[in-house]
Design an enzyme around this catalytic site. Structure first.
Site, PDB file in Angstrom:
ATOM      1  CB  SER A   1       0.264  10.300   5.612  1.00 59.70           C
ATOM      2  OG  SER A   1       0.783   9.786   4.407  1.00 59.70           O
TER       3      SER A   1
ATOM      4  CG  ASP B   1      -3.373   3.292   3.246  1.00 67.76           C
ATOM      5  OD1 ASP B   1      -2.976   3.628   2.112  1.00 67.76           O
ATOM      6  OD2 ASP B   1      -3.208   3.994   4.261  1.00 67.76           O
TER       7      ASP B   1
ATOM      8  CG  HIS C   1      -3.221   7.254   2.538  1.00 69.16           C
ATOM      9  ND1 HIS C   1      -2.379   6.552   3.375  1.00 69.16           N
ATOM     10  CD2 HIS C   1      -2.694   8.500   2.446  1.00 69.16           C
ATOM     11  CE1 HIS C   1      -1.383   7.321   3.756  1.00 69.16           C
ATOM     12  NE2 HIS C   1      -1.545   8.516   3.213  1.00 69.16           N
TER      13      HIS C   1
END
Length: 309
Positions: free
Chosen positions: A170, A244, A279
């Site tokens: 991320s 995601d 995610h």
């Protein structure tokens, strides 16, 4: 009739003015608090390695000073070594791990244990403002933190650059990509780069999150990963979940397309779609696939390095 029309115009004007001032207030608040939103840092008084329930051969507390004088705290996890191997073994290999914007280094033990299972050490530092670390997060600050982590890995831990893989998740993907680009410019490239669930730019990720705000005008920390990707000529692996909801899949595809088609050692760039993963739940939803693809990639990195030392 004229009086009624005039009153309606006055009411409409007041409503529009109220909405306008309200929107302006939200914009000002976003501009002022944007780093608090981008870096929801979790701080703790102490993250002692000795208090962690782990399965490594060793897990040590480590520190490293940044170029601007902050002391970063982290961990160095080591797997069991083959009998007779020493700290000076030139075959020691490590993952330099950069975590996302939530939590701290203590929340990623699953990954560290996975790396150890594959025979790799893990070096991880919390960013400034995270864990026990002083300071306030910013893009420039995290760039300095990443360079300090690299300095620890190469100068203190004694690892060769060609035996270090950068791994960023991320936000950490943006940090790792920037470090990789800087290392190529300095002629000390890492062995490889792995990113998971990361963005093409932080600006685009923020626009997706706040499409009704003038993010492109206001954002301070932009992490222009897609503009740096072409400079990175080591083997590259990109993971992304097809569900995601934080960073859309098109970010990953665009970023992937911006890396060189193959590394300077002839290893093709690789994209792995984690089926059904959002995610943060990839370990539960697509953990087997993630492990299989990561191990195959790391084995390829090792074989390439041994072939072309």
């Amino acid at each position: 009739m004229r009086s009624n029309a005039h009153n309606l115009r006055r009411i409409a004007f007041r409503i529009a003015r109220t909405i306008g001032f309200g929107y302006l207030a939200i914009v000002v608040m976003f501009a002022y608090f944007q780093r608090a939103l981008m870096y929801p840092a979790l701080q703790v008084e102490r993250l002692a390695a000795q208090a962690v329930d782990h399965e490594f051969d060793s897990l040590s507390d480590v520190t490293q000073e940044t170029s601007d004088g902050l002391t970063l705290h982290g961990w160095h996890a080591k797997p069991s070594r083959p009998e007779g191997a020493s700290e000076s073994d030139p075959q020691r290999r490590a993952i330099l791990f950069f975590h996302g914007n939530g939590g701290h280094r203590g929340h990623r033990l699953w990954e560290y244990h996975l790396f150890a299972k594959f025979g790799w050490e893990t070096i991880v530092f919390d960013y400034r403002g995270y864990g026990e670390n002083a300071g306030s997060p910013s893009e420039d600050g995290l760039v300095a933190d990443a360079k300090a982590a690299w300095k620890y890995a190469t100068e203190v831990a004694g690892l060769k650059p060609s035996n270090i893989v950068l791994f960023g998740e991320s936000l950490g993907g943006g940090v790792a990509i920037r470090l990789a680009a800087d290392l190529f410019e300095a002629k000390t490239p890492p062995a490889a780069l792995v990113v998971r669930s990361t963005f093409r730019t932080m600006t685009d990720a923020a626009v997706h999150r706040f499409p009704w705000l003038p993010v492109r005008l206001l954002l301070l920390d932009r992490y222009e990963s897609i503009g740096l990707a072409q400079q990175i000529e080591c083997p590259v692996l990109v993971f992304h979940g097809d569900r995601d909801t934080v960073i859309p899949i098109d970010h990953a595809r665009d970023l992937f397309d911006s890396f060189p088609e193959e590394s300077d050692s002839g290893v093709p760039r690789q994209f792995v779609l984690l089926d059904g993963a959002d995610h943060n739940n990839y370990a539960d939803v697509a953990g087997v696939e993630f492990q299989r693809e990561l191990k195959a990639f790391l084995d390829k990195v090792i074989s390439t390095e041994e072939r072309d030392p």
